[in-house]
Scaffold this active site. Sequence first.
Site, PDB file in Angstrom:
ATOM      1  CG  HIS A 389      -0.278   0.026   2.546  1.00 40.23           C
ATOM      2  ND1 HIS A 389       0.031   1.191   3.212  1.00 40.23           N
ATOM      3  CD2 HIS A 389       0.139  -0.983   3.353  1.00 40.23           C
ATOM      4  CE1 HIS A 389       0.600   0.912   4.379  1.00 40.23           C
ATOM      5  NE2 HIS A 389       0.679  -0.400   4.488  1.00 40.23           N
ATOM      6  CB  CYS A 408       1.061  -4.273   5.206  1.00 44.03           C
ATOM      7  SG  CYS A 408      -0.392  -5.285   5.628  1.00 44.03           S
TER       8      CYS A 408
END
Length: 499
Positions: A389, A408
């Site tokens: 992201h 992440c």
Amino acid sequence: MDRRQFLAGVAALAAPAASARAQGPGTAPRTMVASPEAMQRLGERLTRLEADGLDPRWYGLTAEVPRDPGLIARATSAVMADLVQGRVAAIRGRTDLQRDLPPNTLNNWMQQVADAAEPAEVLNRASAPTPELTLLKSGLAAAQARAAAGWPSFPVGGRVLEPGATDETRVEALRARLVATDAELAANPGSGPVYDENLQAAVRRFQAAVGTDVDARIGRSTMTALNRSPQDLVNQLRVAMDMHRGAPPRPRDRRVEVNIPDYRLKVYDSGRIIMDMAVVVGSVARQTPMIQTRLTAVQFNPPWGVPARNAKEDVLPRLRRDPAAVVARGFRIFQRVDGEMVEVDATTVDWRAVNPDRFPYIIRQDAGDSSALGRLKFIMPNGDDIYMHDTPDRQYFPLAERARSSGCIRLEKPMDFLMLVLDGMPGWDRARADRVVAGRATSVSAIRRQLPVRLHYNTVTAEAGELRIRQDVYGLDAAYMRAMDTRQRVPGIPMAAAF
């Protein structure tokens, strides 16, 4: 190959040269044909296994040249298996470790040893069959030479040693440590208690080599790197060599790879790197798992459902300090009441009285400039809820050490990555992507070309004929080395067959 084929090959190779044991009905005897003199040369070669990253003790060998032909043959069979297919078959959680040998590869190597007039030469070929392993083997030899010589330690703790500082004890210790590994500094070491420019240049070279921030400041990370033992580097290279053995060739198709300890994402196509960017990966406390999956979709302007651990460990402390500031960053607090989800005014809660072990709230963050996910989320199905992201926290990308996320992957150049992912999809160009992002509405677009994604852990990589060595940030190399050392031998079966 299956276990039966492998054991048949091991048993045939381990047969003493004087015997004529047949492999089965209608087959010719398969025995080592080497002369006694060649067998002794093979025994001498087995005393140099440390150059291959192996430990002679694993194969029942000592520093002395073995004389018994049976021991030489048995050790050779086990060594050949480890050289060809790697010593460690698998480690839990390491999906990035792959072994993919064509059928009968190991048997073919063993047949070469059995048929060779000089089996030691076959062992040499098996020890470095690729340019990468040849380079790793050379690097290992250099590291072993350094380990034999040793190097001085550097005092741990205390304040940061700044460029230009005067410190009689630590500056001389720093100089002595780097002289042991920096030829340029060794040729002109200087002296005195001042942390001068010559020594600063050597520190910058060291920092660039080990992957810490190149700023000549001796802080915690650089102190830790300075005090790594020489044997740690040796073991790191031994692990890299074992991981290469038996690994499949890299695919030629376009794919995405994230090397966790190098903190970089690379996109490969037909053997070329077509994109390379910095990434932020999981911290030591919240490690990014090794994953193999595919990119399936991209979400524009994603909201963030804050995981329970993040809510308790990250957001709750902020709420205790300033709940209004948390709300201003787009966070919303919910609580289940009579089976329904009800939004709670964060400024009315006594957050200091909330027990994190019984955290009763659900926290979400709206899409926006302050969202932890930024403006783009790249979805890749996996069992750990890991994705790539955008991020508003751009301050981490210039840093050398970027293990700072909750697991992440944060992307340095998310829009460039988006355009690569959307490549070939009708109706998509940079202008449209910019409009969708700027529109601030949450939407999802499926990806037509679902690129393979591999999150892996390689602290040693080969780039342009040179080794790039990074810190073992998660300790996975150390765990791998322990697996190499502790692999158990199956009673009555050569070590090469014990998996």
